[in-house]
Design a protein around this motif. Structure first.
Motif, PDB file in Angstrom:
ATOM      1  N   GLY A 398       0.786  -1.281  -0.100  1.00  0.00           N
ATOM      2  CA  GLY A 398      -0.027   0.045   0.005  1.00  0.00           C
ATOM      3  C   GLY A 398       0.724   1.276   0.087  1.00  0.00           C
ATOM      4  N   SER A 399       2.068   1.172   0.563  1.00  0.00           N
ATOM      5  CA  SER A 399       2.906   2.290   0.763  1.00  0.00           C
ATOM      6  C   SER A 399       3.509   2.628  -0.798  1.00  0.00           C
ATOM      7  CB  SER A 399       3.924   2.179   1.668  1.00  0.00           C
ATOM      8  OG  SER A 399       4.866   1.237   1.283  1.00  0.00           O
ATOM      9  N   ALA A 400       3.849   1.422  -1.482  1.00  0.00           N
ATOM     10  CA  ALA A 400       4.242   1.627  -2.812  1.00  0.00           C
ATOM     11  C   ALA A 400       3.011   2.181  -3.876  1.00  0.00           C
ATOM     12  CB  ALA A 400       4.776   0.358  -3.326  1.00  0.00           C
ATOM     13  N   LEU A 401       1.998   1.706  -3.724  1.00  0.00           N
ATOM     14  CA  LEU A 401       0.791   2.138  -4.447  1.00  0.00           C
ATOM     15  C   LEU A 401       0.565   3.531  -4.095  1.00  0.00           C
ATOM     16  CD1 LEU A 401      -1.319  -1.173  -4.270  1.00  0.00           C
ATOM     17  CD2 LEU A 401      -0.054  -0.356  -6.319  1.00  0.00           C
ATOM     18  N   ARG A 402       0.710   4.109  -3.069  1.00  0.00           N
ATOM     19  CA  ARG A 402       0.469   5.443  -2.641  1.00  0.00           C
ATOM     20  C   ARG A 402       1.904   6.300  -2.629  1.00  0.00           C
ATOM     21  NH1 ARG A 402      -3.910   2.726  -1.188  1.00  0.00           N
ATOM     22  NH2 ARG A 402      -5.854   4.212  -1.163  1.00  0.00           N
ATOM     23  N   ASP A 403       2.850   6.008  -3.242  1.00  0.00           N
ATOM     24  CA  ASP A 403       3.889   6.401  -3.065  1.00  0.00           C
ATOM     25  C   ASP A 403       4.249   7.833  -3.932  1.00  0.00           C
ATOM     26  OD1 ASP A 403       6.784   7.412  -3.080  1.00  0.00           O
ATOM     27  OD2 ASP A 403       7.629   5.435  -2.910  1.00  0.00           O
ATOM     28  N   PRO A 404       4.372   9.081  -3.254  1.00  0.00           N
ATOM     29  CA  PRO A 404       4.295  10.403  -3.956  1.00  0.00           C
ATOM     30  C   PRO A 404       5.329  10.563  -4.913  1.00  0.00           C
ATOM     31  CG  PRO A 404       4.689  10.756  -1.560  1.00  0.00           C
ATOM     32  CD  PRO A 404       4.300   9.252  -1.827  1.00  0.00           C
ATOM     33  N   LYS A 405       6.200   9.957  -4.697  1.00  0.00           N
ATOM     34  CA  LYS A 405       7.335   9.902  -5.802  1.00  0.00           C
ATOM     35  C   LYS A 405       6.847   9.462  -7.185  1.00  0.00           C
ATOM     36  CE  LYS A 405      12.011   8.325  -6.764  1.00  0.00           C
ATOM     37  NZ  LYS A 405      13.172   7.642  -5.990  1.00  0.00           N
ATOM     38  N   TYR A 406       5.883   8.517  -7.175  1.00  0.00           N
ATOM     39  CA  TYR A 406       5.444   7.896  -8.346  1.00  0.00           C
ATOM     40  C   TYR A 406       4.124   7.980  -8.672  1.00  0.00           C
ATOM     41  CZ  TYR A 406       9.946   5.031  -8.001  1.00  0.00           C
ATOM     42  OH  TYR A 406      11.338   4.620  -7.788  1.00  0.00           O
ATOM     43  N   PHE A 407       3.393   8.588  -7.866  1.00  0.00           N
ATOM     44  CA  PHE A 407       1.899   9.253  -8.135  1.00  0.00           C
ATOM     45  C   PHE A 407       1.659  10.565  -7.731  1.00  0.00           C
ATOM     46  CE2 PHE A 407       2.065   4.437  -7.501  1.00  0.00           C
ATOM     47  CZ  PHE A 407       1.516   3.999  -8.990  1.00  0.00           C
ATOM     48  N   SER A 408       1.179  11.555  -8.862  1.00  0.00           N
ATOM     49  CA  SER A 408       1.310  12.677  -8.457  1.00  0.00           C
ATOM     50  C   SER A 408       0.217  12.958  -7.383  1.00  0.00           C
ATOM     51  CB  SER A 408       1.147  13.400  -9.842  1.00  0.00           C
ATOM     52  OG  SER A 408      -0.229  12.986 -10.241  1.00  0.00           O
ATOM     53  N   ASP A 409      -0.808  12.436  -7.583  1.00  0.00           N
ATOM     54  CA  ASP A 409      -2.108  12.646  -6.406  1.00  0.00           C
ATOM     55  C   ASP A 409      -2.322  11.410  -5.914  1.00  0.00           C
ATOM     56  OD1 ASP A 409      -4.083  13.927  -5.204  1.00  0.00           O
ATOM     57  OD2 ASP A 409      -5.335  13.749  -7.049  1.00  0.00           O
ATOM     58  N   PRO A 410      -1.682  10.824  -4.863  1.00  0.00           N
ATOM     59  CA  PRO A 410      -1.716   9.310  -4.565  1.00  0.00           C
ATOM     60  C   PRO A 410      -2.995   9.092  -3.755  1.00  0.00           C
ATOM     61  CG  PRO A 410      -0.041  10.305  -3.130  1.00  0.00           C
ATOM     62  CD  PRO A 410      -0.583  11.134  -4.511  1.00  0.00           C
ATOM     63  N   GLU A 411      -3.611  10.004  -3.046  1.00  0.00           N
ATOM     64  CA  GLU A 411      -4.749   9.647  -2.272  1.00  0.00           C
ATOM     65  C   GLU A 411      -5.989   9.860  -2.999  1.00  0.00           C
ATOM     66  OE1 GLU A 411      -4.332   8.609   0.894  1.00  0.00           O
ATOM     67  OE2 GLU A 411      -2.043   8.670   0.479  1.00  0.00           O
ATOM     68  N   ASN A 412      -5.898  10.012  -4.204  1.00  0.00           N
ATOM     69  CA  ASN A 412      -7.242  10.263  -5.005  1.00  0.00           C
ATOM     70  C   ASN A 412      -7.129   9.408  -5.867  1.00  0.00           C
ATOM     71  OD1 ASN A 412      -8.585  12.361  -3.355  1.00  0.00           O
ATOM     72  ND2 ASN A 412      -6.956  13.797  -3.996  1.00  0.00           N
ATOM     73  N   PHE A 413      -8.400   8.999  -6.636  1.00  0.00           N
ATOM     74  CA  PHE A 413      -8.659   8.223  -7.860  1.00  0.00           C
ATOM     75  C   PHE A 413      -8.394   9.224  -9.021  1.00  0.00           C
ATOM     76  CE2 PHE A 413     -11.543   6.598 -10.950  1.00  0.00           C
ATOM     77  CZ  PHE A 413     -11.066   5.241 -11.022  1.00  0.00           C
ATOM     78  N   ASN A 414      -7.595   8.855  -9.848  1.00  0.00           N
ATOM     79  CA  ASN A 414      -7.117   9.540 -10.927  1.00  0.00           C
ATOM     80  C   ASN A 414      -6.485   8.798 -11.906  1.00  0.00           C
ATOM     81  OD1 ASN A 414      -6.331  11.174 -13.039  1.00  0.00           O
ATOM     82  ND2 ASN A 414      -4.759  12.218 -11.469  1.00  0.00           N
ATOM     83  N   PRO A 415      -7.414   8.214 -12.953  1.00  0.00           N
ATOM     84  CA  PRO A 415      -6.801   7.239 -13.996  1.00  0.00           C
ATOM     85  C   PRO A 415      -5.440   8.140 -14.932  1.00  0.00           C
ATOM     86  CG  PRO A 415      -9.244   7.421 -14.295  1.00  0.00           C
ATOM     87  CD  PRO A 415      -8.832   8.600 -13.316  1.00  0.00           C
ATOM     88  N   GLY A 416      -5.201   9.334 -14.868  1.00  0.00           N
ATOM     89  CA  GLY A 416      -4.216  10.063 -15.266  1.00  0.00           C
ATOM     90  C   GLY A 416      -2.975   9.434 -14.839  1.00  0.00           C
ATOM     91  N   HIS A 417      -2.897   9.128 -13.558  1.00  0.00           N
ATOM     92  CA  HIS A 417      -1.783   8.257 -13.005  1.00  0.00           C
ATOM     93  C   HIS A 417      -0.868   7.272 -13.997  1.00  0.00           C
ATOM     94  CE1 HIS A 417      -3.048   9.284  -8.958  1.00  0.00           C
ATOM     95  NE2 HIS A 417      -1.917  10.026  -9.128  1.00  0.00           N
ATOM     96  N   PHE A 418      -1.861   6.830 -15.106  1.00  0.00           N
ATOM     97  CA  PHE A 418      -1.384   5.526 -15.976  1.00  0.00           C
ATOM     98  C   PHE A 418      -1.699   6.130 -17.315  1.00  0.00           C
ATOM     99  CE2 PHE A 418      -2.415   3.548 -12.110  1.00  0.00           C
ATOM    100  CZ  PHE A 418      -1.437   2.719 -11.689  1.00  0.00           C
ATOM    101  N   LEU A 419      -1.566   7.311 -17.713  1.00  0.00           N
ATOM    102  CA  LEU A 419      -1.470   7.972 -19.003  1.00  0.00           C
ATOM    103  C   LEU A 419      -0.447   9.243 -19.360  1.00  0.00           C
ATOM    104  CD1 LEU A 419      -5.470   8.463 -19.277  1.00  0.00           C
ATOM    105  CD2 LEU A 419      -4.187   6.841 -20.379  1.00  0.00           C
ATOM    106  N   ASP A 420       0.205   9.049 -20.370  1.00  0.00           N
ATOM    107  CA  ASP A 420       0.940  10.067 -20.519  1.00  0.00           C
ATOM    108  C   ASP A 420       0.158  11.559 -21.375  1.00  0.00           C
ATOM    109  OD1 ASP A 420       0.408   9.764 -23.386  1.00  0.00           O
ATOM    110  OD2 ASP A 420       2.298   8.738 -23.644  1.00  0.00           O
ATOM    111  N   GLU A 421       1.093  12.395 -21.592  1.00  0.00           N
ATOM    112  CA  GLU A 421       0.495  13.563 -22.029  1.00  0.00           C
ATOM    113  C   GLU A 421      -0.443  13.631 -23.201  1.00  0.00           C
ATOM    114  OE1 GLU A 421       4.555  13.441 -23.320  1.00  0.00           O
ATOM    115  OE2 GLU A 421       3.518  13.146 -21.572  1.00  0.00           O
TER     116      GLU A 421
END
Length: 496
Positions: A398-421
């Motif tokens: 869970g700490s990896a899946l919410r790691d702010p180094k890798y996910f810009s908005d780790p506490e919120n649901f945001n499919p953009g975490h897996f999309l490029d520009e």
């Protein structure tokens, strides 16, 4: 008389002190351990960890703020090293995969398994069972009926069951567990169950209850003090009896297979294992025996049922919470698949947004937030510390899946975490819901396929409707311990 009583009390105090000192020494035996809060003898760090006030993951993350990404904590008398953040978890499970490849203690079910079965085994037993299980699952995936075909077939059964609700609100729990369980059932038992089969429904309830029981505060207490609690009556024993009932069912299935076995034509995982048992019956070091067959089959059946169905159940809730996301998925399904053709795994490459949504559902759902415990199989140097052989390790997925180094908005649901520009799907190395390294989930490929095909099939045929306004939908877990248990809810599925 008074003198005798005083001497007795004095000796009792001395004996108690010796016990406490002995426990303290055991807790601080050899090794240069990572820092952590000072434990009390026997009680450990229960005052700092506060598992009954906060979620297990939340309690550990609070300690991480003070002690860093690697720290030692005592769960009662049990010493555990905790790993936080993706970099730390990867360094242990991937970069030092062999050293961290042991399976740690899961006290709530250890007395059911006693180190047997692929998921909880260690050493040569684990190696033999894992190698065999991977090969057999792969062979069934490429057999007469591929895993994909089995999933597609079950997804259509699910669609028909949902149509029977005629748009009325229903609890999706057992709709989803029935269909998902039938996929793994067709592999391990050779056939699917009818959705109204009473034995099947009873099995699914036992699996669901077991997962819930493993996540209760009482289960956390049991994990800390199993040395005492295993001898005491109470609800904490319920999981033991649930798992024993599941073992009895599987033993019955194995007996039926033995009576009709054709070695030249294996029907399922059980047949393949029985054939291997016969091949190795003269080998004194073989791990192919009835006990490992029962418990490995249970490992596959349980994990193949509960984790995927819970993720689907949680995913539908998130899609109702964020209807704009659901609408984008509908549009992509219409563009790529259309209204009539069955969704296929190859469609994933042409559906980056849907793929991103499925990944984000898995990330925020975080079904097993603390991961399954590991243990180091030898004295291990790690980040300047020395972890003695046998030290239990919690790699906090869970700490990896919410790691702010890798996910810009780790506490919120945001499919953009897996999309490029450009809107293309973007991999993220901190996406580790199946763990990583040598103990990575056996059924990862099957689970990934199921999640994509089930979500696309349901949303190809139905729109989701909640009795609540999206802003009023609560997506917090019903319970958070070993697993994040989805809240109970109702939804309607309206034909498209």
């Amino acid at each position: 008389m008074e003198l005798g009583g005083t001497v007795g009390i004095f000796l009792g105090i001395c004996f108690s002190c010796l016990l406490l000192i002995s426990a303290w020494k055991r807790m601080h035996k050899e090794g240069k351990l990572p820092p952590g809060p000072t434990p009390l003898p026997f009680l450990g760090n229960i005052l700092q960890w506060k598992p009954f006030v906060n979620s297990c993951l939340g309690s550990f993350l609070q300690l991480k703020e003070k002690y860093g990404p690697v720290f030692t904590v005592y769960l009662g008398p049990r010493r555990v090293v905790v790993l936080c953040g993706h970099d730390t978890v990867k360094e242990a499970l991937v970069d030092q995969a062999e050293e961290f490849s042991g399976r740690g203690e899961i006290a709530t079910i250890d007395r059911n398994f006693n180190g047997f079965g692929v998921a909880l085994a260690n050493g040569e037993r684990w190696k033999q069972l894992r190698r065999f299980s991977l090969t057999t699952l792969r062979n069934f995936g490429m057999g007469k009926r591929s895993i994909e075909e089995r999933i597609q077939e079950e997804a259509q059964y699910l669609v028909e069951e949902i149509r029977k609700t005629k748009g009325q609100p229903f609890d999706p729990t057992f709709f989803l567990s029935r269909t998902v369980s039938n996929v793994i059932s067709s592999v391990v038992f050779g056939s699917r169950f009818d959705y109204e089969d009473k034995t099947f429904l009873s099995l699914l309830r036992m699996i669901n209850e077991s997962f819930i029981e493993m996540s209760t505060p009482l289960a956390q207490l049991y994990d800390m003090y199993s040395c005492i609690m295993q001898y005491l009556p109470g609800r904490h024993n319920r999981i033991y009896y649930l798992v024993e009932d599941l073992k009895d069912f599987i033993a019955g299935k194995i007996e039926a297979n033995q009576a009709t076995l054709d070695p030249s034509n294996p029907r399922d995982f059980i047949d393949c294992f029985l054939i291997q048992m016969e091949k190795e019956k003269g080998n004194p070091s073989t791990e192919f025996n009835l006990k490992n067959l029962v418990l490995t089959t249970l490992n596959l059946f349980f994990a193949g049922t509960e984790t995927v169905s819970s993720t689907l159940r949680y995913g539908l809730l998130f899609l109702m919470k964020y209807p704009e996301v659901e609408e984008k998925v509908h549009k992509e399904i219409e563009q790529v698949i259309g209204p009539n053709r069955l969704p296929a795994t190859e469609d994933r490459l042409k559906m980056p947004y849907t793929d991103a949504v499925v990944h984000e559902i898995q990330r925020v759902t975080d079904i097993v937030p603390m991961g399954v415990p590991h243990t180091v199989i030898r004295d291990t140097q790690f980040r300047g510390y020395l972890l003695p052989k046998g030290t239990d390790v919690f790699p906090l997925l869970g700490s990896a899946l919410r790691d702010p180094k890798y996910f810009s908005d780790p506490e919120n649901f945001n499919p953009g975490h897996f999309l490029d520009e450009n809107g293309r799907f973007k991999k993220n190395e901190a996406f580790v819901p199946f763990s990583s390294g040598k103990r990575v989930c056996l059924g990862e490929a099957m689970a990934r396929m199921e999640l994509f095909l089930y979500f696309t099939t349901m949303l190809q045929n139905f729109s989701l409707k909640s009795p609540l306004h999206p802003k009023d939908i609560n997506v917090s877990p019903k319970m958070s311990g070993f697993g994040n248990i989805p809240p109970v809810y109702q939804l309607s599925m309206l034909p498209r």
